[in-house]
Write an enzyme that holds these catalytic residues in place. Structure first.
Site, PDB file in Angstrom:
ATOM      1  N   LYS A   1       0.842  -1.205   0.000  1.00 44.90           N
ATOM      2  CA  LYS A   1       0.000   0.000   0.000  1.00 44.90           C
ATOM      3  C   LYS A   1       0.872   1.247   0.000  1.00 44.90           C
ATOM      4  O   LYS A   1       0.573   2.234  -0.654  1.00 44.90           O
ATOM      5  CB  LYS A   1      -0.925  -0.005   1.210  1.00 44.90           C
TER       6      LYS A   1
ATOM      7  N   LYS B   1      -3.717 -11.226  -6.066  1.00 46.20           N
ATOM      8  CA  LYS B   1      -4.752 -11.886  -5.261  1.00 46.20           C
ATOM      9  C   LYS B   1      -6.152 -11.343  -5.560  1.00 46.20           C
ATOM     10  O   LYS B   1      -6.300 -10.140  -5.755  1.00 46.20           O
ATOM     11  CB  LYS B   1      -4.385 -11.608  -3.797  1.00 46.20           C
TER      12      LYS B   1
ATOM     13  N   LYS C   1     -11.527  -7.962  -2.444  1.00 40.33           N
ATOM     14  CA  LYS C   1     -12.818  -7.277  -2.438  1.00 40.33           C
ATOM     15  C   LYS C   1     -12.665  -5.766  -2.544  1.00 40.33           C
ATOM     16  O   LYS C   1     -13.618  -5.066  -2.818  1.00 40.33           O
ATOM     17  CB  LYS C   1     -13.603  -7.648  -1.175  1.00 40.33           C
TER      18      LYS C   1
HETATM   19  P1  TYM Z   1      -9.605 -10.193   5.106  1.00 43.24           P
HETATM   20  O1  TYM Z   1     -10.913  -9.630   5.527  1.00 43.24           O
HETATM   21  O2  TYM Z   1      -8.824  -9.452   4.065  1.00 43.24           O
HETATM   22  O3  TYM Z   1      -9.818 -11.666   4.583  1.00 43.24           O
HETATM   23  C1  TYM Z   1     -10.575 -12.601   5.350  1.00 43.24           C
HETATM   24  C2  TYM Z   1     -10.017 -13.995   5.146  1.00 43.24           C
HETATM   25  O4  TYM Z   1     -10.090 -14.345   3.752  1.00 43.24           O
HETATM   26  C3  TYM Z   1      -8.794 -14.754   3.295  1.00 43.24           C
HETATM   27  N1  TYM Z   1      -8.648 -14.295   1.896  1.00 43.24           N
HETATM   28  C4  TYM Z   1      -8.310 -15.098   0.878  1.00 43.24           C
HETATM   29  N2  TYM Z   1      -8.035 -16.421   0.835  1.00 43.24           N
HETATM   30  C5  TYM Z   1      -7.745 -16.936  -0.386  1.00 43.24           C
HETATM   31  N3  TYM Z   1      -7.684 -16.197  -1.526  1.00 43.24           N
HETATM   32  C6  TYM Z   1      -7.953 -14.882  -1.524  1.00 43.24           C
HETATM   33  N4  TYM Z   1      -7.917 -14.177  -2.646  1.00 43.24           N
HETATM   34  C7  TYM Z   1      -8.290 -14.265  -0.272  1.00 43.24           C
HETATM   35  N5  TYM Z   1      -8.603 -13.000   0.095  1.00 43.24           N
HETATM   36  C8  TYM Z   1      -8.816 -13.042   1.428  1.00 43.24           C
HETATM   37  C9  TYM Z   1      -7.818 -14.023   4.216  1.00 43.24           C
HETATM   38  O5  TYM Z   1      -6.552 -14.642   4.228  1.00 43.24           O
HETATM   39  C10 TYM Z   1      -8.528 -14.105   5.546  1.00 43.24           C
HETATM   40  O6  TYM Z   1      -8.303 -15.350   6.167  1.00 43.24           O
HETATM   41  N6  TYM Z   1      -6.704  -8.884   8.884  1.00 43.24           N
HETATM   42  C11 TYM Z   1      -7.638  -9.861   8.442  1.00 43.24           C
HETATM   43  C12 TYM Z   1      -8.847 -10.010   9.354  1.00 43.24           C
HETATM   44  C13 TYM Z   1      -8.488 -10.254  10.764  1.00 43.24           C
HETATM   45  C14 TYM Z   1      -8.096 -11.497  11.339  1.00 43.24           C
HETATM   46  C15 TYM Z   1      -7.848 -11.221  12.710  1.00 43.24           C
HETATM   47  C16 TYM Z   1      -7.929 -12.782  10.819  1.00 43.24           C
HETATM   48  C17 TYM Z   1      -8.482  -9.328  11.743  1.00 43.24           C
HETATM   49  N7  TYM Z   1      -8.078  -9.892  12.927  1.00 43.24           N
HETATM   50  C18 TYM Z   1      -7.436 -12.235  13.574  1.00 43.24           C
HETATM   51  C19 TYM Z   1      -7.512 -13.791  11.699  1.00 43.24           C
HETATM   52  C20 TYM Z   1      -7.262 -13.517  13.054  1.00 43.24           C
HETATM   53  C21 TYM Z   1      -8.138  -9.455   7.071  1.00 43.24           C
HETATM   54  O7  TYM Z   1      -8.083  -8.305   6.690  1.00 43.24           O
HETATM   55  O8  TYM Z   1      -8.692 -10.461   6.364  1.00 43.24           O
END
Ligand code: TYM
Length: 332
Positions: A114, A196, A199
């Site tokens: 970013k 990747k 969203k």
């Molecule tokens: P976030 O909201 O970006 O994504 C949520 C979950 O989806 C997985 N993910 C993917 N897996 C495969 N291919 C993709 N293209 C893809 N895009 C997203 C992410 O790896 C994630 O598991 N920071 C985290 C949210 C969070 C969190 C936590 C997770 C906050 N606190 C504590 C685990 C434990 C996030 O932004 O995920």
């Protein structure tokens, strides 16, 4: 009893990547682990590290909460809650920031990506985000954290902070283990398979939203970028688009990539994509129907209220213990 914990950020629309890399995995783990409690939350504090429109944020929070249940998570084995309803996350996040070095945060690739774009609207919270994420995990003494590949580095940092604080103040936190799926941990963008699926993408052609209608899903999969080689085979270097579609196919059907390649051996991409388009559409259709039923009843709020009570009791106790360990306040 093991504690499994994970969260999803309510920003933009949930994608097929979120479903395959995270949500589907949670459901499978829950079905296979009898003796486990799942703490799953909507990471709304993380969403506001970039500017969000209030009405969109409120919608996205409900969508994430509803999708967890629509995907098949069992409310009886799940503590489902909204992160911002438990103030201890932010407070522990601060305590962890005091034990995290600038250099560690500067090394986080998500932040570096970013920052590289020289975006002047980068907030300080976006920089300290991994410390808050560590707090989300360590607050509940999670044993396992199922995530997609992009969160692996944040998980490693959470482990480092836990180990450091255990050493500094004596037995504070359980050191969590990540669980990353072997297939589907990184679903790629349909138009640009070098990045990747996300969203928060500017163009919506590169991702399938879990809320897309059938015609849109079919169109997006059919127009996914492939190559001129013309053979359905798994080769992420030379055929990243086809390999990504194979991964999606395999995770949604439980067939092996090898078997799928064999099935399309003498067929072209057209038939392969058409079949996949229908597989994706028929996976998401019942999900959306369950989602509509859940979110149009009072069930979701009841479950979220219950989740908040359980999470809050645990978090209060844990934070009190950590503050004492550090030497904050008056109590020895
Ligand atoms: P976030 O909201 O970006 O994504 C949520 C979950 O989806 C997985 N993910 C993917 N897996 C495969 N291919 C993709 N293209 C893809 N895009 C997203 C992410 O790896 C994630 O598991 N920071 C985290 C949210 C969070 C969190 C936590 C997770 C906050 N606190 C504590 C685990 C434990 C996030 O932004 O995920």
């Amino acid at each position: 009893m093991k504690t499994i914990l994970s969260g999803i950020k309510p920003s933009g629309s949930l994608t097929l990547g979120n479903y395959i890399g995270a949500i589907k995995q949670f459901v499978q783990l829950q079905q296979h682990m009898d003796d486990a409690i799942f703490y799953l939350f909507v990471a709304d504090l993380h969403a506001i590290t970039v500017e969000q429109k209030k009405s969109d944020l409120l919608t996205a929070i409900r969508q994430v909460a509803g999708m967890y249940l629509a995907a098949g998570l069992d409310p009886a084995k799940t503590v489902l809650f909204i992160q911002s309803e438990i103030p201890q996350h932010a407070e522990l996040g601060y305590l962890l920031q005091c034990n995290t070095y600038m250099g560690e945060l500067e090394r986080m690739t998500q932040y570096k990506d970013k920052n590289r774009k020289q975006d002047t609207s980068l907030t300080s919270a976006l920089f300290t985000y991994p410390a808050l994420m560590a707090a989300d995990i360590l607050l509940y003494d999670a044993d396992y954290v199922p995530v997609g590949d992009d969160q692996k580095q944040h998980l490693e940092l959470a482990r480092d902070i836990a180990i450091r604080m255990n050493h500094r103040y004596g037995d504070c936190f359980k050191v969590p283990e990540p669980i990353i799926p072997e297939v589907g941990a990184r679903i790629m963008d349909l138009q640009n398979p070098g990045k990747k699926m996300s969203k928060s993408d500017e163009s919506d052609k590169g991702y399938v939203s879990l809320f897309d209608d059938e015609a849109t899903i079919i169109k997006k999969i059919k127009s996914a970028v492939t190559d001129s080689i013309g053979i359905v085979q798994f080769d992420p270097v030379h055929q990243p688009g086809v390999s990504n579609l194979l991964t999606i196919y395999a995770t949604l059907t439980e067939l092996s990539i090898q078997d799928i390649c064999a099935k399309y051996e003498s067929k072209g991409y057209k038939e392969f994509k058409e079949d996949l388009a229908h597989i994706v559409a028929s996976t998401l259709k019942p999900l959306k129907a369950r989602y509509d039923a859940i979110t149009s009843s009072s069930e979701l709020d009841r479950i979220l209220d219950e989740g908040r009570e359980i999470a809050s009791a645990y978090a209060q106790k844990k934070l009190r213990k950590i503050k004492q360990k550090i030497g904050l306040g008056r109590k020895k």
